[in-house]
Design an enzyme around this catalytic site. Structure first.
Site, mmCIF file in Angstrom:
data_model
loop_
_atom_site.group_PDB
_atom_site.id
_atom_site.type_symbol
_atom_site.label_atom_id
_atom_site.label_comp_id
_atom_site.label_asym_id
_atom_site.label_seq_id
_atom_site.Cartn_x
_atom_site.Cartn_y
_atom_site.Cartn_z
ATOM 1 N N SER A 115 0.851 -1.200 0.000
ATOM 2 C CA SER A 115 0.000 0.000 0.000
ATOM 3 C C SER A 115 0.877 1.238 0.000
ATOM 4 C CB SER A 115 -0.840 -0.060 1.279
ATOM 5 O OG SER A 115 -1.333 1.208 1.624
ATOM 6 N N TYR A 123 -2.056 -0.661 10.845
ATOM 7 C CA TYR A 123 -2.303 -1.291 9.538
ATOM 8 C C TYR A 123 -1.133 -1.018 8.592
ATOM 9 C CZ TYR A 123 -3.760 -1.614 4.709
ATOM 10 O OH TYR A 123 -3.778 -1.884 3.359
ATOM 11 N N LYS A 167 2.030 -3.461 6.672
ATOM 12 C CA LYS A 167 2.483 -3.499 5.268
ATOM 13 C C LYS A 167 3.988 -3.251 5.189
ATOM 14 C CE LYS A 167 -1.486 -4.455 3.504
ATOM 15 N NZ LYS A 167 -1.768 -5.792 2.960
#
Ligand code: NAD
Ligand code: WQD
Length: 340
Positions: A126, A151, A155
């Site tokens: 992302s 989050y 990644k």
């Protein structure tokens, strides 16, 4: 036909990618525990492509059950690993759940890739790995800033895990795809994004407002240093994004001597402001949106968009859809899913 294992195949980006894979001659199976989806996307895929895709309802955090899927499918040539929890806000309050789900599932699927000799691995990363960067447009070499939420940290950590793993596992080659802001739906309106609760992302917030699931929506800030004062993002149509995965797989299969781990940005390379996105929606749907200008949202970066040269030049990937196509297809999907 070459069989691809898609994890998270019942979810938003996974289901669209399965359509693109099938349209390009691949065969797909899915592992999805349905924690953020149901199997209705598989029926949409069947109607679009004429192919029935099997989903194994397995939690990837369960290594034994994950292994069983590989045992039953010894002919997998590639893995596209979408499965993850993805809510920025939720991750702030449930960090351990995010680290557990997103990292344990990744470690298990890499373990299986090695054990079962699957040579090609693609990971959903992302643009949030870049954090609040001042360097624009963002290239694959732009350094990471501090992650804005757990989050985004999963990644960043996921990428490092794959880099370390592939360094010592020459039999598995990987690609990390850093998506910018995926939006829109398949043009048939048979599959699309189905947030479990009300959405947080801009495009579904717009369509939910227009259809009446919300009374109004708020534009978070019009006092930024941008051309109209609202934030800038790189919205990438989900079918263009889906095709980037197919192109990657073809690239990995064709070029056995590629680097152990390659990274690509997946954005269209153009920034769109929030107000431009709202205007695009109003233009293509010929209706007024009930929105107001509100305060800035905590944690938002002012502007981020991709340099997509590497994806274009190396993969031959060529996104063709802009913000109007995104709005048109997202709106058709919103109407279809609301009518159900
Ligand atoms: P999604 O929630 O629609 O799809 C993910 C799927 O994975 C869901 O169907 C869910 O049930 C499944 N899943 C989650 N944990 C699992 C587990 N432990 N075992 C088995 N299945 C599991 O999300 P999406 O928008 O399609 O996102 C796909 C990937 O792309 C994710 O990795 C996400 O982080 C990444 N990504 C998404 C965006 C975005 O804005 N949608 C942007 C950048 C990156
Ligand atoms: C876009 C713009 C908002 C809602 C998130 C994740 C990122 C990645 C993509 C997964 C911003 C504005 C939004 C609203 C608004 N996901 N907005 N009113 O924050 O760029 O990125 O999704 O990897 O990690 O952080 O996307 O769609 O939430 O916001 O004005 O009601 O729309 O302020 O400028 P974001 P978004």
């Amino acid at each position: 036909m070459k069989k691809v294992l898609v994890t998270g195949g019942c979810g938003y980006i996974g289901s669209h990618t399965i359509v693109d894979l099938i349209n390009n001659g691949f065969d797909a199976i899915s592992i999805d525990n349905l924690s953020n989806s149901d199997e209705s996307a598989l029926e949409g895929i069947r109607q679009i492509t004429g192919k029935a895709v099997r989903n194994y309802e397995v939690d990837l955090c369960d290594l034994t059950k994950t292994r069983e899927v590989f045992e039953k499918n010894p002919d997998i040539v590639g893995i596209i690993h979408f499965a993850a929890l993805k809510s920025v806000g939720e991750s702030v309050f449930q960090p351990l759940r995010y680290f557990h789900n997103n990292l344990e599932s990744l470690i298990n699927i890499l373990t299986c890739a090695k054990e079962f000799g699957v040579p090609n691995f693609i990971f959903s990363s992302s643009c949030s790995v870049y954090g609040n960067t001042a360097e624009l447009p963002v290239t694959e070499d732009t350094p990471f800033q501090e992650a804005e939420c757990p989050y985004a940290r999963t990644k960043q950590m996921g990428e490092k895990i794959i880099e370390d793993f592939t360094k010592v596992t020459p039999e598995v080659k990987a690609v990390l795809l850093r998506y910018f802001n995926p939006a829109g739906a398949h043009e048939s309106a048979l599959i699309g994004e189905s947030p479990r609760n009300l959405a947080n992302n801009l495009v579904p917030v717009i369509t939910e407002t227009a259809i009446g699931k919300r009374e109004s929506m708020t534009v978070f800030g019009n006092d930024y240093d941008t051309r109209d004062g609202s934030c800038i993002r790189d919205y990438i149509h989900v079918m263009d994004l889906a095709n980037a995965h197919t192109k990657c797989l073809e690239y990995l299969i064709k070029n056995e001597d590629t680097k152990a781990c390659e990274i690509f940005n997946v954005g269209i390379g153009e920034g769109v402001t929030v107000l431009e996105a709202v205007n695009a929606f109003e233009k293509v749907t010929r209706q007024k949106l009930n929105y107001k200008i509100g305060p800035r949202r905590a944690g938002d970066v002012v502007a981020i968009y991709a340099n997509k040269s590497k994806s274009e030049n190396v993969l031959g990937w060529n996104p063709t859809r802009g913000i109007e196509e995104i709005m048109k297809t997202a709106w058709a999907w919103e109407q279809a899913r609301t009518a159900e």
